[in-house]
Structures are given as C-alpha cells and as structure tokens.
Design an enzyme around this catalytic site. Structure first.
Site, PDB file in Angstrom:
ATOM      1  N   ARG A  79       9.018 -16.579 -66.179  1.00  0.00           N
ATOM      2  CA  ARG A  79       9.897 -16.729 -67.449  1.00  0.00           C
ATOM      3  C   ARG A  79      10.883 -17.853 -67.756  1.00  0.00           C
ATOM      4  O   ARG A  79      12.300 -17.813 -67.700  1.00  0.00           O
ATOM      5  CB  ARG A  79      11.773 -15.139 -66.063  1.00  0.00           C
ATOM      6  CG  ARG A  79      10.833 -13.940 -66.883  1.00  0.00           C
ATOM      7  CD  ARG A  79      11.723 -13.094 -67.699  1.00  0.00           C
ATOM      8  NE  ARG A  79      11.401 -11.702 -67.671  1.00  0.00           N
ATOM      9  CZ  ARG A  79      11.983 -11.338 -67.458  1.00  0.00           C
ATOM     10  NH1 ARG A  79      13.325 -10.334 -67.539  1.00  0.00           N
ATOM     11  NH2 ARG A  79      12.140  -9.787 -66.811  1.00  0.00           N
ATOM     12  N   ARG A  97      16.891 -17.399 -70.833  1.00  0.00           N
ATOM     13  CA  ARG A  97      18.454 -17.367 -71.159  1.00  0.00           C
ATOM     14  C   ARG A  97      18.653 -18.004 -70.020  1.00  0.00           C
ATOM     15  O   ARG A  97      19.781 -18.870 -69.823  1.00  0.00           O
ATOM     16  CB  ARG A  97      19.174 -15.588 -70.598  1.00  0.00           C
ATOM     17  CG  ARG A  97      18.234 -14.893 -71.547  1.00  0.00           C
ATOM     18  CD  ARG A  97      19.343 -13.210 -71.260  1.00  0.00           C
ATOM     19  NE  ARG A  97      18.324 -13.081 -70.338  1.00  0.00           N
ATOM     20  CZ  ARG A  97      19.019 -11.671 -70.025  1.00  0.00           C
ATOM     21  NH1 ARG A  97      19.718 -11.055 -70.160  1.00  0.00           N
ATOM     22  NH2 ARG A  97      17.989 -11.852 -68.672  1.00  0.00           N
ATOM     23  N   TYR A 113       8.275   3.226 -67.859  1.00  0.00           N
ATOM     24  CA  TYR A 113       9.748   2.779 -69.109  1.00  0.00           C
ATOM     25  C   TYR A 113       9.380   4.211 -70.271  1.00  0.00           C
ATOM     26  O   TYR A 113       9.930   4.468 -70.517  1.00  0.00           O
ATOM     27  CB  TYR A 113       8.755   1.953 -69.650  1.00  0.00           C
ATOM     28  CG  TYR A 113       9.330   1.043 -68.709  1.00  0.00           C
ATOM     29  CD1 TYR A 113      11.323   0.194 -69.524  1.00  0.00           C
ATOM     30  CD2 TYR A 113       9.237  -0.562 -68.503  1.00  0.00           C
ATOM     31  CE1 TYR A 113      11.459  -0.728 -68.628  1.00  0.00           C
ATOM     32  CE2 TYR A 113       9.114  -2.247 -68.464  1.00  0.00           C
ATOM     33  CZ  TYR A 113      10.996  -1.780 -68.172  1.00  0.00           C
ATOM     34  OH  TYR A 113      12.058  -2.533 -67.431  1.00  0.00           O
ATOM     35  N   ASP A 143       7.717  -9.626 -74.646  1.00  0.00           N
ATOM     36  CA  ASP A 143       7.501  -8.781 -73.151  1.00  0.00           C
ATOM     37  C   ASP A 143       6.878  -7.797 -73.395  1.00  0.00           C
ATOM     38  O   ASP A 143       5.718  -7.138 -73.515  1.00  0.00           O
ATOM     39  CB  ASP A 143       9.359  -8.548 -73.734  1.00  0.00           C
ATOM     40  CG  ASP A 143      10.000  -7.552 -71.936  1.00  0.00           C
ATOM     41  OD1 ASP A 143       9.121  -8.211 -71.523  1.00  0.00           O
ATOM     42  OD2 ASP A 143      11.065  -7.305 -72.349  1.00  0.00           O
ATOM     43  N   ARG A 148      18.020 -17.850 -79.079  1.00  0.00           N
ATOM     44  CA  ARG A 148      18.474 -16.054 -79.891  1.00  0.00           C
ATOM     45  C   ARG A 148      19.889 -15.679 -80.319  1.00  0.00           C
ATOM     46  O   ARG A 148      20.097 -14.305 -80.137  1.00  0.00           O
ATOM     47  CB  ARG A 148      18.638 -15.470 -77.382  1.00  0.00           C
ATOM     48  CG  ARG A 148      17.211 -15.060 -77.468  1.00  0.00           C
ATOM     49  CD  ARG A 148      16.522 -13.499 -77.427  1.00  0.00           C
ATOM     50  NE  ARG A 148      17.156 -12.620 -76.758  1.00  0.00           N
ATOM     51  CZ  ARG A 148      18.434 -11.997 -77.215  1.00  0.00           C
ATOM     52  NH1 ARG A 148      19.097 -11.735 -77.996  1.00  0.00           N
ATOM     53  NH2 ARG A 148      18.912 -10.449 -76.597  1.00  0.00           N
TER      54      ARG A 148
HETATM   55  O1  CP3 Z   1       7.648 -15.147 -68.497  1.00  0.00           O
HETATM   56  C1  CP3 Z   1       7.702 -15.263 -69.156  1.00  0.00           C
HETATM   57  O2  CP3 Z   1       8.502 -16.043 -70.170  1.00  0.00           O
HETATM   58  C2  CP3 Z   1       6.739 -14.197 -70.421  1.00  0.00           C
HETATM   59  C3  CP3 Z   1       7.995 -13.125 -70.566  1.00  0.00           C
HETATM   60  C4  CP3 Z   1       8.643 -12.323 -69.839  1.00  0.00           C
HETATM   61  C5  CP3 Z   1       9.819 -11.483 -70.711  1.00  0.00           C
HETATM   62  N1  CP3 Z   1      10.142 -10.816 -69.832  1.00  0.00           N
HETATM   63  C6  CP3 Z   1      10.804 -11.945 -71.364  1.00  0.00           C
HETATM   64  C7  CP3 Z   1      12.070 -11.708 -71.530  1.00  0.00           C
HETATM   65  C8  CP3 Z   1       7.710 -11.758 -69.584  1.00  0.00           C
HETATM   66  C9  CP3 Z   1       6.133 -11.708 -69.105  1.00  0.00           C
HETATM   67  C10 CP3 Z   1       8.730 -10.224 -69.368  1.00  0.00           C
HETATM   68  C11 CP3 Z   1       8.249  -9.455 -67.964  1.00  0.00           C
HETATM   69  C12 CP3 Z   1       8.796  -8.777 -67.722  1.00  0.00           C
HETATM   70  N2  CP3 Z   1       9.264  -7.333 -68.733  1.00  0.00           N
HETATM   71  C13 CP3 Z   1       8.648  -7.472 -66.716  1.00  0.00           C
HETATM   72  C14 CP3 Z   1       8.071  -8.106 -65.452  1.00  0.00           C
HETATM   73  C15 CP3 Z   1       9.010  -8.935 -64.587  1.00  0.00           C
HETATM   74  C16 CP3 Z   1      10.099  -8.466 -64.207  1.00  0.00           C
HETATM   75  O3  CP3 Z   1      10.257  -9.700 -64.065  1.00  0.00           O
HETATM   76  O4  CP3 Z   1       9.941  -7.358 -63.073  1.00  0.00           O
HETATM   77  C17 CP3 Z   1       9.824  -6.111 -67.150  1.00  0.00           C
HETATM   78  C18 CP3 Z   1      10.061  -5.305 -65.872  1.00  0.00           C
HETATM   79  C19 CP3 Z   1      10.263  -6.855 -68.550  1.00  0.00           C
HETATM   80  C20 CP3 Z   1      11.151  -5.361 -69.154  1.00  0.00           C
HETATM   81  C21 CP3 Z   1      12.506  -6.174 -69.499  1.00  0.00           C
HETATM   82  N3  CP3 Z   1      12.480  -7.090 -70.587  1.00  0.00           N
HETATM   83  C22 CP3 Z   1      13.500  -6.595 -68.467  1.00  0.00           C
HETATM   84  C23 CP3 Z   1      13.730  -5.448 -67.443  1.00  0.00           C
HETATM   85  C24 CP3 Z   1      14.269  -7.321 -68.827  1.00  0.00           C
HETATM   86  C25 CP3 Z   1      15.814  -6.995 -68.945  1.00  0.00           C
HETATM   87  C26 CP3 Z   1      16.351  -7.542 -67.812  1.00  0.00           C
HETATM   88  C27 CP3 Z   1      16.195  -9.017 -67.378  1.00  0.00           C
HETATM   89  O5  CP3 Z   1      15.596  -9.895 -66.830  1.00  0.00           O
HETATM   90  O6  CP3 Z   1      16.435 -10.069 -68.575  1.00  0.00           O
HETATM   91  C28 CP3 Z   1      14.205  -8.030 -70.079  1.00  0.00           C
HETATM   92  C29 CP3 Z   1      14.531  -8.902 -71.544  1.00  0.00           C
HETATM   93  C30 CP3 Z   1      13.790  -9.495 -71.063  1.00  0.00           C
HETATM   94  N4  CP3 Z   1      12.652 -10.507 -71.075  1.00  0.00           N
HETATM   95  C31 CP3 Z   1      14.243 -11.273 -71.688  1.00  0.00           C
HETATM   96  C32 CP3 Z   1      12.989 -12.367 -71.422  1.00  0.00           C
HETATM   97  C33 CP3 Z   1      13.064 -13.552 -71.848  1.00  0.00           C
HETATM   98  C34 CP3 Z   1      15.714 -12.061 -71.345  1.00  0.00           C
HETATM   99  C35 CP3 Z   1      16.078 -11.031 -73.100  1.00  0.00           C
HETATM  100  C36 CP3 Z   1      17.280 -12.014 -73.814  1.00  0.00           C
HETATM  101  O7  CP3 Z   1      17.228 -12.605 -74.446  1.00  0.00           O
HETATM  102  O8  CP3 Z   1      18.140 -11.117 -74.220  1.00  0.00           O
END
Ligand code: CP3
Length: 332
Positions: A18, A22, A142, A67, A31
């Site tokens: 990540r 954010r 999911y 994502d 965003r």
């Molecule tokens: O690593 C990276 O930056 C690559 C992009 C990436 C994102 N999510 C961007 C994201 C990757 C590889 C993920 C993985 C991901 N996504 C996982 C596995 C890793 C982990 O944290 O367990 C999971 C379970 C998700 C599903 C997901 N996406 C959730 C549960 C959430 C909300 C909670 C949170 O931590 O934000 C997201 C949103 C998300 N994915 C954001 C980003 C940058 C935030 C979105 C926003 O801008 O509002």
C-alpha cells in the site's frame, strides 16, 4: 530481483504494501476527484499514483495501483467501495455458484495491462514493478460474505456443508487468477504477489483441505516472473504456504522473522515490520526496523516490507526515514 532469487545484494531492498495510498497527500488529491474504482481503471491515473509514491519514498520496487476485488466484476459481481469493498450480489448456494461467469481477463481486465505497460515505461529501469492478485480464499470470502467479515460465517458454512460447491467456486475463481497473473507478467510486471489476507481464520488442516490445492494449482500455472506468496493472520500456515509454492514467502507481523526463516529453510522471505511501528516516534520506529533486519539474519533472500498494508494515519516522513534507514543499516 536478486533478493527474490536468494542471491547476495549490496543492501536490503525495501518496498511497502500500500505504498501508494491514503497516507500520502498526492494520492488523496487524486482520490478527491475520482472514485476508487475509476482510479483503478484509469491507466494514466493508476500510473501516476504508482510512480509518484515510489519516487517520493525511494522504494526499491513499485506495486501497481489497483485492488483485489476488481476481477470479480467480469465474473458477474456488483462491486462498490464504502469503508472497504462491497459485493451487492453475494453467492450462497450451488445455483448461485453456477451463475458465476468465467471471465476473459486479457480483454475484460485490459486496463491492468495498460497500467502496467505505462508504469513500466515511466519507472526507472532498475526498479522492479509488481503486479498482484487476491488469493482464491480471500476472493471467495468477498463473493460469499459480500464484504469484509469478522467470523466468515457464510464462507465456512459453505465449506462445511457443501464441500463440492465450495471446491467448484474455488476452481471458478482460481482459473482467472492464474490467467490474470500470467497476463500481468506479460504486460510489464517482473513479479506478482498473491494476497491471502483472510486465510488466517483457518487452521492448517482446514487450509490444507479447502484452499491449499487451489493455491498450488494456480502457482503451477504461472510462468515468466517471480511469485510472492503472502497470507496474513496465522503463522502456523507458513509450512503450507511454502509447500503451495512461490519464489518468495510474504511474512505477516505476527511471527519473528528468524522463526519464519527457520520454518522456510532458506526460501527468500519478504517482511515484516508491524505497520503500527510507522505510527511511533522516530527512535522506536527505527529500533523496530533494526530488529527486523537483525532477525532476518545474514543469509541472502530478504526483502524488507511491512507485515501488512501501511495504515492511512502514517506520516510520510516516517516512511521516507524508514526506507533510508533500511538502506543504510543493511549496507555492507
Ligand atoms: O499495495 C498497493 O498499494 C497496491 C494496491 C492495493 C490496494 N489494496 C489499494 C487500496 C493492494 C495490493 C491492496 C490489497 C488488498 N485490498 C487487500 C490485501 C492486503 C490487506 O491489506 O490485507 C485487501 C484485503 C483488499 C481489499 C480492500 N481494499 C479493503 C479491505 C479496503 C478498505 C480498507 C483499507 O485498508 O483501505 C480496500 C481499499 C483500498 N485498497 C484502498 C487502497 C489504496 C483505499 C481506497 C481509498 O482510496 O479510499
């Protein structure tokens, strides 16, 4: 890439899960103008946030912005983002599962190929680009729960009550995951990481029966780059992750790296600083980072990372200080 192959390196390479997200103002500004899904599907913007974050913090690799659940759309699921991903038409029965579409990821996820090509061309040539996928268990949960879950009630009920339906769903999701990984490696990614974020809710025996064969089958089908196999929540799963395959095993923050390396017996590892360390003051943060480097030991094959995704409250200056520290401290 050398560290991924277990070869000696002049200093420990570091990137952060990540790293585009954010906690970074540049990301929040973009965003503010587009939704999460629009950002993921817009190769110009996905490239911009990926490259900006990598350059800002000086990481040794970039992970493409996207994502995990996006692949569910061409499989027939209605996806939106609230707090996290929401699926509005979850599957709960065999009939539901039979309606899940087999997607053609090359055409239906073509935005990912375009984002990777563009990002590859804008990154410095010596900086590897990572693609990624959700693991079949995490994506299936999911599909079944309809969003995040505390206990995975519906997922486990399906596993226990209807193992055949469960395996059918896992096959339906695993085939496109393998295709998608190969597509990403053919479009400019040097490595792909599998995220099994919710696998930690299982015992090794449950994982072995219901998940392991599917992950192993996926990894066997992938060629043309490094595979990083990462699961969170339960270090007791590490021997099974190792047996399922992958060139590198991602280690979450719930186990000391020396213990993980002993279990994995020489296989390269990635991890595993607690993401909360980045919320601490500079001194304690760097102490924790030093501890990770010490526990990683002198054997080659360590990529420094967090043990889970970076938290949105993280100060950017701490991230930059961490990357610099890992480079200096590990330089031999
Ligand atoms: O690593 C990276 O930056 C690559 C992009 C990436 C994102 N999510 C961007 C994201 C990757 C590889 C993920 C993985 C991901 N996504 C996982 C596995 C890793 C982990 O944290 O367990 C999971 C379970 C998700 C599903 C997901 N996406 C959730 C549960 C959430 C909300 C909670 C949170 O931590 O934000 C997201 C949103 C998300 N994915 C954001 C980003 C940058 C935030 C979105 C926003 O801008 O509002």
């Amino acid at each position: 890439m050398k560290a991924c192959r277990g070869e000696p390196v002049p200093y420990t390479p570091v990137w952060l899960m990540r790293q585009a997200g954010r906690y970074m103002k540049e990301y929040r500004d973009i965003r503010a103008k587009v939704s999460m899904i629009e950002l993921c599907k817009n190769p110009d913007l996905a490239t911009e946030v990926t490259v900006t974050a990598r350059n800002r913090i000086g990481a040794d690799a970039a992970i493409i912005f996207s994502d995990l659940p996006l692949i569910l759309e061409p499989m027939g699921f209605k996806l939106t983002y609230d707090e996290g991903p929401q699926i509005h038409n979850p599957v709960r029965t065999l009939e539901d599962i039979d309606r899940v579409r087999a997607p053609d990821t090359n055409s239906e996820m073509s935005f990912m190929s375009e984002s990777l090509r563009q990002t590859r061309s804008e990154l410095p040539p010596d900086i590897p680009l990572l693609g990624f996928v959700g693991a079949p268990f995490t994506l299936a949960s999911y599909m079944i729960e309809g969003g995040g879950s505390r206990n995975y009630e519906y997922t486990k009920k399906l596993m226990f009550n209807e193992p055949e339906a469960w395996h059918r769903l896992m096959e339906k999701v695993s085939a496109p995951i393998a295709d998608y990984m190969n597509q990403q490696l053919a479009s400019g990614a040097q490595a792909v990481q599998i995220f099994d974020s919710w696998a930690g809710c299982m015992t090794p025996s449950l994982y072995h029966r219901y998940v392991f064969p599917h992950v192993k089958g996926i990894i066997e089908k992938v060629s043309g780059g490094i595979v990083i196999n990462f699961a969170t929540g339960n270090p007791a799963l590490l021997p099974l992750l190792d047996a399922a395959g992958g060139d590198v095993i991602g280690i979450d923050y719930r186990i000391d790296l020396d213990a993980a390396r002993k279990i994995l017996d020489g296989k390269p590892v990635q991890g595993n600083l607690d993401p909360c360390a980045l919320l601490a003051e500079r001194g304690p943060l760097l102490n924790e980072a030093r501890k990770v480097l010490e526990l990683a030991g002198d054997e080659p094959g360590h990529i420094f990372n967090l043990g889970h995704g970076i938290l949105k409250e993280t100060p950017v200056d701490n991230v930059i200080a961490l990357v610099d520290f890992v480079h200096e401290e590990s330089n031999t």
